[in-house]
Design a protein around this motif. Sequence first.
Motif, PDB file in Angstrom:
ATOM      1  N   TRP A  72       0.858  -1.197   0.000  1.00  0.00           N
ATOM      2  CA  TRP A  72       0.000   0.000   0.000  1.00  0.00           C
ATOM      3  C   TRP A  72       0.889   1.241   0.000  1.00  0.00           C
ATOM      4  O   TRP A  72       1.939   1.269   0.651  1.00  0.00           O
ATOM      5  CB  TRP A  72      -0.870  -0.009   1.255  1.00  0.00           C
ATOM      6  N   ASP A  73       0.467   2.261  -0.737  1.00  0.00           N
ATOM      7  CA  ASP A  73       1.197   3.527  -0.702  1.00  0.00           C
ATOM      8  C   ASP A  73       0.243   4.692  -0.870  1.00  0.00           C
ATOM      9  O   ASP A  73      -0.896   4.529  -1.351  1.00  0.00           O
ATOM     10  CB  ASP A  73       2.282   3.562  -1.788  1.00  0.00           C
ATOM     11  N   ASN A  74       0.705   5.860  -0.473  1.00  0.00           N
ATOM     12  CA  ASN A  74      -0.088   7.091  -0.624  1.00  0.00           C
ATOM     13  C   ASN A  74       0.601   8.038  -1.595  1.00  0.00           C
ATOM     14  O   ASN A  74       0.703   9.245  -1.367  1.00  0.00           O
ATOM     15  CB  ASN A  74      -0.301   7.766   0.727  1.00  0.00           C
ATOM     16  N   THR A 160      -4.254   7.004  -2.936  1.00  0.00           N
ATOM     17  CA  THR A 160      -3.589   5.775  -2.500  1.00  0.00           C
ATOM     18  C   THR A 160      -3.680   4.680  -3.565  1.00  0.00           C
ATOM     19  O   THR A 160      -4.537   4.716  -4.447  1.00  0.00           O
ATOM     20  CB  THR A 160      -4.191   5.241  -1.192  1.00  0.00           C
ATOM     21  N   GLU A 162      -3.198   0.241  -3.775  1.00  0.00           N
ATOM     22  CA  GLU A 162      -3.057  -0.999  -3.015  1.00  0.00           C
ATOM     23  C   GLU A 162      -2.944  -2.167  -3.990  1.00  0.00           C
ATOM     24  O   GLU A 162      -3.751  -2.299  -4.913  1.00  0.00           O
ATOM     25  CB  GLU A 162      -4.271  -1.191  -2.105  1.00  0.00           C
TER      26      GLU A 162
END
Length: 595
Positions: A72-74, A160, A162
């Motif tokens: 996961w990243d933003n 985000t 995912e």
Amino acid sequence: MVRQKHVDLSPSKETYQAVKADVNPRSAIKELVDNAIDNRTRNEAQEDSLRVKITHLTPEESPNDTEELVIWDNSGGLKEKNLKLFFALGESAKETIEGSIGAYGIGAKKACAYLGDTAEFRTRYEDVERGYGFTVDEEWLNSDTWTVGQEYYENIEPGTTEIRIRELNFTWEDIQEPLQRDLSETYEMFLGGGVVQEEHDFELLVNGEPIEPPLPVEWSFCPLDGYFPRRYEGFQLFPNDEAESEAPIIMHVTVGLMRQASQKESGTDVFCQRRKVLVRDTGEEGGFGSGKHKLGTFGTGQKRLRIIVELETDGDAERLPWDAQKSHLNQYDPVAQEMYIYLNRVAKHYYSATYSKIPQSILRPYDETHRYAENDGGVYIHDYNDRVRVTDRPDADAPTIKQVRQIAETHAQLGIRYEDDRLKPEAYPAYHSLLEETFEREVEELDELVDIQGPTTGINYESIKPQIKQIEAYARQHASEDIYVPGIAEWAKPRYHAELQTLAKLDELEPVDRELDLTVSKEDKKEEALQDDGQLDDGKSEESARTETVQRGQTLQFVFEDDTQREQILEALDLSSNATATEAAKKLLERLQQD
């Protein structure tokens, strides 16, 4: 969730199986981290700090009741029109990103193809109402269709992305700890580490545990003869086959010696676009070996040498000499060849600083907090933008270090400690460190060093052993006469008293006032040089190659081909790094005779 569109992922499904052949679980996961970093750069308006979370879920922990790896990243999410960048081969937005590290445009594809048989992609761009994505599984890979159903999601945060990998092709427990170490090394500069530590806005977590950068290099900030760490910034590399219109490739090099020798910590690090590609390499990729412009073989004498190379460009990252896996350099690449030229120029004096030239005790005292640490314990930075000739480097002759060694080794033989006026204050820590080491190693007859107050006038620093023999001869003569001479020079007293006490009780001897001549004749000096300094009749020294020694009627010829071989031989014979070729030959002959 409503299916409304299809995403075309052509051209070739067989290629998906091929791209995963050159990766492993750790490199695959790092590819997904690279994508997040590049996407953050692409989304310049993103204000939050970049966070990437790598989470392993057991079937009990997963909402899908199956083992999963979730990345996961933003980083800002992808626009819906760019959704196929996730998995369609040949699709990449790297050309729109200045300083991209996703050099080859197949990172997510090969990563997901390797990690598991099912990959679900979800993303939501900033300022859009909902998220979108798709799922690729084994069934799709085995079908004839080129499209997948695009899905929409309400329960995903804006900005985000995912990725959920299922049906994993690896065992998480086998890779978790190595992965954490690998992430720490690879993203050292993004995590706030590196030579020039800058404020960072990147957080990387594995199962909720933050990844920290490696500990800083324990440089020796030795102020003697320029052997402190240096950073050369701004070399511009222009391989012959590149057009002038290309964005330049910039190279920074940091080089120095560490306070402690370490096989694990020495060698060359290479960063491309701030991402570490080589980790403390001691082979040809790191600039060592016998090839053109290489420094030479990395041996025992280089275990204190640390080199850090940074390559960066605002243009196409494929021009850098890293491979598609970002884990090796192509040393025959034109950029790499030019890199090695500059590397040789800045590092060759440090490479040549072996134990025989600069003992460990010279470097050890000067940590970053030491009062005499060069540049107040900071790496000295030189601006080499538009410069080619390297002029800022250590003194290859190391005259101050030679002088410190000569004084310390002489005082150790005499059993005295005295801060000689010929040394500058910044050399005293090296003197004391070397003095203690030499004394403990070579002077068994004396129990401790004696601090003296008076001058050391009269000491023959070029050859002290004839004077020691002379002092001991006086002591034997005086013991036979039941006398001693309290007026002997201060620097000679420890040796004189030690020899007397092996023959008589000092308090039982009668003190007498007598002049003692401690000068050494030229003949004694010459004899001592031949016997103890490894000097041959033809003038060749031990460092130049050959020494002869005669013992018990036998002759042994001994050769040091180079510093690396020298260190290996001395270590095998259990001798100190300062031992002469004569001492090595004698030791070897003793062993041969014992056998």
